[in-house]
Scaffold this motif. Structure first.
Motif, mmCIF file in Angstrom:
data_model
loop_
_atom_site.group_PDB
_atom_site.id
_atom_site.type_symbol
_atom_site.label_atom_id
_atom_site.label_comp_id
_atom_site.label_asym_id
_atom_site.label_seq_id
_atom_site.Cartn_x
_atom_site.Cartn_y
_atom_site.Cartn_z
ATOM 1 N N UNK A 49 8.601 18.396 -14.780
ATOM 2 C CA UNK A 49 9.307 17.368 -14.006
ATOM 3 C C UNK A 49 10.466 16.742 -14.789
ATOM 4 N N UNK A 50 10.238 16.263 -16.045
ATOM 5 C CA UNK A 50 11.372 15.674 -16.763
ATOM 6 C C UNK A 50 12.509 16.669 -16.980
ATOM 7 N N UNK A 51 12.175 17.913 -17.285
ATOM 8 C CA UNK A 51 13.252 18.884 -17.550
ATOM 9 C C UNK A 51 14.035 19.180 -16.276
ATOM 10 N N UNK A 52 13.326 19.286 -15.144
ATOM 11 C CA UNK A 52 14.030 19.515 -13.866
ATOM 12 C C UNK A 52 15.025 18.390 -13.593
ATOM 13 N N UNK A 53 14.646 17.174 -13.968
ATOM 14 C CA UNK A 53 15.480 16.034 -13.598
ATOM 15 C C UNK A 53 16.567 15.710 -14.612
ATOM 16 N N UNK A 54 16.463 16.247 -15.820
ATOM 17 C CA UNK A 54 17.478 15.923 -16.830
ATOM 18 C C UNK A 54 18.462 17.047 -17.097
ATOM 19 N N UNK A 55 18.188 18.225 -16.554
ATOM 20 C CA UNK A 55 19.058 19.365 -16.871
ATOM 21 C C UNK A 55 19.466 20.109 -15.602
ATOM 22 N N UNK A 56 20.718 20.605 -15.612
ATOM 23 C CA UNK A 56 21.222 21.356 -14.456
ATOM 24 C C UNK A 56 21.127 22.849 -14.728
ATOM 25 N N UNK A 57 19.922 23.307 -15.006
ATOM 26 C CA UNK A 57 19.669 24.740 -15.192
ATOM 27 C C UNK A 57 18.465 25.102 -14.327
ATOM 28 N N UNK A 58 18.302 26.392 -13.969
ATOM 29 C CA UNK A 58 17.105 26.758 -13.197
ATOM 30 C C UNK A 58 15.847 26.572 -14.042
ATOM 31 N N UNK A 59 14.874 25.836 -13.496
ATOM 32 C CA UNK A 59 13.626 25.579 -14.218
ATOM 33 C C UNK A 59 12.478 26.188 -13.406
ATOM 34 N N UNK A 60 11.685 27.014 -14.059
ATOM 35 C CA UNK A 60 10.579 27.710 -13.404
ATOM 36 C C UNK A 60 9.247 27.220 -13.953
ATOM 37 N N UNK A 61 8.215 27.173 -13.093
ATOM 38 C CA UNK A 61 6.844 26.981 -13.572
ATOM 39 C C UNK A 61 6.371 28.303 -14.170
ATOM 40 N N UNK A 62 5.340 28.229 -15.020
ATOM 41 C CA UNK A 62 4.813 29.458 -15.631
ATOM 42 C C UNK A 62 3.738 30.117 -14.777
ATOM 43 N N UNK A 63 3.203 29.357 -13.836
ATOM 44 C CA UNK A 63 2.134 29.866 -12.962
ATOM 45 C C UNK A 63 2.066 28.948 -11.755
ATOM 46 N N UNK A 64 1.670 29.497 -10.632
ATOM 47 C CA UNK A 64 1.438 28.663 -9.454
ATOM 48 C C UNK A 64 0.328 29.295 -8.628
ATOM 49 N N UNK A 65 -0.449 28.455 -7.949
ATOM 50 C CA UNK A 65 -1.481 28.964 -7.050
ATOM 51 C C UNK A 65 -0.933 28.921 -5.626
ATOM 52 N N UNK A 66 -1.306 29.905 -4.841
ATOM 53 C CA UNK A 66 -0.773 29.952 -3.482
ATOM 54 C C UNK A 66 -1.506 29.058 -2.495
ATOM 55 N N UNK A 67 -2.529 28.328 -2.981
ATOM 56 C CA UNK A 67 -3.329 27.528 -2.053
ATOM 57 C C UNK A 67 -2.567 26.327 -1.529
ATOM 58 N N UNK A 68 -2.957 25.909 -0.317
ATOM 59 C CA UNK A 68 -2.416 24.682 0.268
ATOM 60 C C UNK A 68 -2.880 23.495 -0.573
ATOM 61 N N UNK A 69 -2.099 22.408 -0.605
ATOM 62 C CA UNK A 69 -2.569 21.203 -1.283
ATOM 63 C C UNK A 69 -3.851 20.709 -0.618
ATOM 64 N N UNK A 70 -4.707 20.046 -1.367
ATOM 65 C CA UNK A 70 -5.954 19.533 -0.790
ATOM 66 C C UNK A 70 -7.025 19.424 -1.844
ATOM 67 N N UNK A 71 -8.276 19.650 -1.438
ATOM 68 C CA UNK A 71 -9.408 19.458 -2.346
ATOM 69 C C UNK A 71 -9.582 20.698 -3.214
ATOM 70 N N UNK A 72 -8.722 20.857 -4.220
ATOM 71 C CA UNK A 72 -8.780 22.035 -5.112
ATOM 72 C C UNK A 72 -8.477 21.579 -6.534
#
Ligand code: G3P
Length: 222
Positions: A49-72
């Motif tokens: 989050x801080x890097x996304x907001x302080x820099x104008x470069x593409x910022x990627x997460x290293x992993x993401x889950x495809x699940x919907x937000x909720x009880x997980x």
């Protein structure tokens, strides 16, 4: 053709966390501005989050889950990285292997949120399987060369050639990165000349005493 992408994965290296993550992002932004190259970084979640907001470069997460937000508990929904400002996410790194079903779910989730997906693969066969899912990028990285200091571009150009052919045969719209041991402008040039759209790398930048020096070298032959 879109501009080549140089994507730096900070992994969980101590040299890529906290202030160092900001130092690497500062270096990436500086070198991107002076060269016109597209240089992105993939920091850990805490720094996303801080890097996304302080820099104008593409910022990627290293992993993401495809699940919907909720009880997980303990999962990372695509919505969360989007709210943090991420451009996209790596999926299925050799150091974070997923099942084919999980890869598909993550790619669909990323597409639904209109972010960019980079599915990492270990050989030409898995590259073809990943291409069938229609991600933005397939990143071919032979695991035995990851972190070795030996460049895939020089040690195994054949795997890049085979992967480019395999991905193009399945879905020509999917862009291709290559990685493992990438450390110089010469490695990047070989990768591009073999038909890829950029590189995915880590240790040569993250562990460099001055990341600006290595980043300038990486973009020097574009
Ligand atoms: O995700 C990039 C990676 O696995 C390659 O690592 O240290 O060989 O550049 P490295």
């Amino acid at each position: 053709m879109t501009a080549p992408l140089i994507l730096v994965n900070l992994k969980t290296y101590k040299e890529g966390m906290g202030n160092r993550a900001h130092q690497i992002a500062t270096a990436a932004q500086l070198v991107a501005r002076e060269s016109g190259a597209v240089i992105g970084i993939a920091p850990g979640y805490i720094d996303l989050h801080p890097i996304c907001h302080h820099f104008a470069i593409p910022v990627y997460a290293q992993h993401v889950d495809g699940y919907e937000p909720g009880a997980r508990t303990g999962h990372m929904p695509v919505e969360a990285i989007k709210l943090a400002g991420a451009a996209g996410s790596l999926v299925n790194h050799s150091e974070r292997r997923l099942t084919l079903a999980e890869i598909e779910l993550a790619v669909r989730g990323i597409q639904t949120q209109k972010l960019s997906s980079v599915v990492c693969t270990n050989n030409d066969i898995t590259s073809a399987a990943a291409a069938a899912l229609g991600p933005d990028y397939v990143a071919i990285e032979p695991p035995e060369l990851i972190g070795s200091g030996v460049s895939v571009a020089k040690a195994n150009p054949e795997i890049i050639r085979r992967s480019v052919a395999a991905v193009r045969a399945i879905n020509p719209k999917v862009k291709i990165l290559t990685g493992a041991g990438i450390q110089s402008g010469e490695c990047v040039k070989i990768a591009i000349d073999l038909g890829t759209d950029g590189v995915l790398l880590a240790s040569s930048v993250v562990k460099a005493p001055d990341p600006v020096v290595i980043l300038r070298d990486l973009v020097s032959k574009l």
